[in-house]
Design a protein around this motif. Structure first.
Motif: not given
Length: 64
Positions: A1-11, A16-19
């Motif tokens: 799971m990438d940082e965007f998916e974590k963010m979108a799921s509330g985790r 600071a992730d460049p993506k």
């Protein structure tokens, strides 16, 4: 799971992730384009709106 998916799921995620930074800048550019688009150019308004919020396709969001 990438940082965007974590963010979108509330985790917890690394903001600071460049993506995520690149994604944010892209979305800000789309907002700027939408804000500068003529109210009479509904085709462009709809395209930008859908690109920004995919689930908005065919729905009114109170945008011109």
């Amino acid at each position: 799971m990438d940082e965007f998916e974590k963010m979108a799921s509330g985790r917890l995620y690394n903001p600071a992730d460049p993506k995520l930074d690149a994604y944010h800048l892209q979305r800000m550019a789309l907002c700027q384009q939408l804000n500068q688009t003529s109210i009479l150019d509904q085709q462009t308004v709809e395209r930008l709106k859908t690109e920004l919020i995919p689930s908005s396709k065919g729905k009114s969001l109170g945008l011109f």
